[in-house]
Motif scaffolding. Structure first.
Motif, PDB file in Angstrom:
ATOM      1  N   THR A 122      95.308 -36.612  62.359  1.00  0.00           N
ATOM      2  CA  THR A 122      96.501 -37.222  62.952  1.00  0.00           C
ATOM      3  C   THR A 122      97.721 -36.944  62.098  1.00  0.00           C
ATOM      4  O   THR A 122      97.608 -36.408  60.990  1.00  0.00           O
ATOM      5  N   LYS A 123      98.871 -37.371  62.578  1.00  0.00           N
ATOM      6  CA  LYS A 123     100.120 -37.179  61.845  1.00  0.00           C
ATOM      7  C   LYS A 123     100.093 -37.922  60.510  1.00  0.00           C
ATOM      8  O   LYS A 123     100.724 -37.509  59.551  1.00  0.00           O
ATOM      9  N   ARG A 136     101.972 -24.862  53.452  1.00  0.00           N
ATOM     10  CA  ARG A 136     102.218 -23.690  54.301  1.00  0.00           C
ATOM     11  C   ARG A 136     101.577 -22.436  53.709  1.00  0.00           C
ATOM     12  O   ARG A 136     101.083 -21.573  54.435  1.00  0.00           O
ATOM     13  N   GLY A 157      93.897 -23.667  62.921  1.00  0.00           N
ATOM     14  CA  GLY A 157      94.886 -23.999  63.941  1.00  0.00           C
ATOM     15  C   GLY A 157      95.206 -25.484  63.990  1.00  0.00           C
ATOM     16  O   GLY A 157      96.375 -25.875  64.118  1.00  0.00           O
ATOM     17  N   VAL A 158      94.177 -26.317  63.889  1.00  0.00           N
ATOM     18  CA  VAL A 158      94.391 -27.777  63.887  1.00  0.00           C
ATOM     19  C   VAL A 158      95.216 -28.172  62.673  1.00  0.00           C
ATOM     20  O   VAL A 158      96.187 -28.937  62.781  1.00  0.00           O
ATOM     21  N   CYS A 159      94.871 -27.657  61.514  1.00  0.00           N
ATOM     22  CA  CYS A 159      95.600 -27.993  60.281  1.00  0.00           C
ATOM     23  C   CYS A 159      97.031 -27.450  60.300  1.00  0.00           C
ATOM     24  O   CYS A 159      97.933 -28.060  59.733  1.00  0.00           O
ATOM     25  N   ALA A 160      97.234 -26.314  60.954  1.00  0.00           N
ATOM     26  CA  ALA A 160      98.559 -25.693  61.006  1.00  0.00           C
ATOM     27  C   ALA A 160      99.569 -26.561  61.748  1.00  0.00           C
ATOM     28  O   ALA A 160     100.769 -26.448  61.527  1.00  0.00           O
ATOM     29  N   ARG A 161      99.098 -27.460  62.588  1.00  0.00           N
ATOM     30  CA  ARG A 161     100.001 -28.337  63.352  1.00  0.00           C
ATOM     31  C   ARG A 161     100.824 -29.252  62.451  1.00  0.00           C
ATOM     32  O   ARG A 161     101.853 -29.761  62.867  1.00  0.00           O
ATOM     33  N   TYR A 162     100.370 -29.470  61.235  1.00  0.00           N
ATOM     34  CA  TYR A 162     100.997 -30.456  60.348  1.00  0.00           C
ATOM     35  C   TYR A 162     101.802 -29.819  59.231  1.00  0.00           C
ATOM     36  O   TYR A 162     102.077 -30.444  58.209  1.00  0.00           O
ATOM     37  N   GLN A 163     102.232 -28.578  59.403  1.00  0.00           N
ATOM     38  CA  GLN A 163     103.001 -27.878  58.373  1.00  0.00           C
ATOM     39  C   GLN A 163     104.389 -28.474  58.154  1.00  0.00           C
ATOM     40  O   GLN A 163     104.953 -28.341  57.078  1.00  0.00           O
ATOM     41  N   ASP A 164     104.920 -29.121  59.168  1.00  0.00           N
ATOM     42  CA  ASP A 164     106.266 -29.686  59.073  1.00  0.00           C
ATOM     43  C   ASP A 164     106.325 -30.845  58.079  1.00  0.00           C
ATOM     44  O   ASP A 164     107.270 -30.946  57.291  1.00  0.00           O
ATOM     45  N   HIS A 170      95.902 -34.072  55.191  1.00  0.00           N
ATOM     46  CA  HIS A 170      95.926 -32.732  55.762  1.00  0.00           C
ATOM     47  C   HIS A 170      95.446 -31.703  54.747  1.00  0.00           C
ATOM     48  O   HIS A 170      94.697 -30.776  55.090  1.00  0.00           O
TER      49      HIS A 170
END
Length: 175
Positions: A122-123, A136, A157-164, A170
């Motif tokens: 999750t976030k 990153r 891909g799932v982990c890449a969602r939280y790069q921001d 994470h």
């Protein structure tokens, strides 16, 4: 030193077709055989389907462009290449070992499988923030590793969602 422009002109003038998407890829059909040449900076990786075409390509390159053969491809852009009569094996084991070292995970416990598809990431808005540049870098390195490890594509891909706005949870998932 041969420039990429000169090399491109030479290949095109000798019947090679330039790739539509990848402009550094050149293909030539000769009867039922094929020659594929890939340019990377000042290097050329090539692979014909017949020994005659190998000899012809090497002769053209050495005569016209004063290039030399370094030998059979064994390592290229982080890919280890092993060739045998049974086929060609491409792996990134050396690259993967370097990643483990780069991110200080030499003593980490090994996982036999990638992150499960039932894991819910999750976030984590209340989590501890981590350096987004490091996160990153980890994701980018793992994305490159998917070239030889498609089994980790989903997890990366799932982990890449939280790069921001990555959190410690994470980073743990990435590791």
């Amino acid at each position: 030193m041969v420039t990429r422009k000169r090399l491109t002109q030479f290949l095109v003038s000798n019947g090679y077709k330039r790739g539509g998407v990848d402009k550094t890829l050149f293909i030539k059909n000769v009867d039922s055989d094929i020659v594929i040449a890939q340019i990377y900076v000042e290097d050329i990786v090539f692979g014909p389907t017949s020994n005659t075409l190998v000899q012809e390509f090497v002769k053209q390159m050495t005569n016209e462009l004063e290039m030399s053969m370094v030998g059979e491809l064994t390592y290229f852009l982080g890919l280890q290449v092993t060739q045998s009569e049974d086929g060609t094996l491409i792996s990134q084991s050396k690259y993967a070992k370097n990643l483990v070292k780069k991110f200080g995970m030499e003593s980490a416990k090994h996982a036999k499988t990638p992150m499960g598809t039932t894991v819910k990431l999750t976030k984590d808005e209340n989590g501890v923030k981590v350096d987004p540049t490091l996160y990153r870098s980890m994701i980018g390195s793992l994305l490159y590793l998917t070239a030889s490890r498609p089994d980790i594509s989903y997890s990366v891909g799932v982990c890449a969602r939280y790069q921001d706005d990555p959190m410690e949870s994470h980073v743990t998932a990435v590791k």
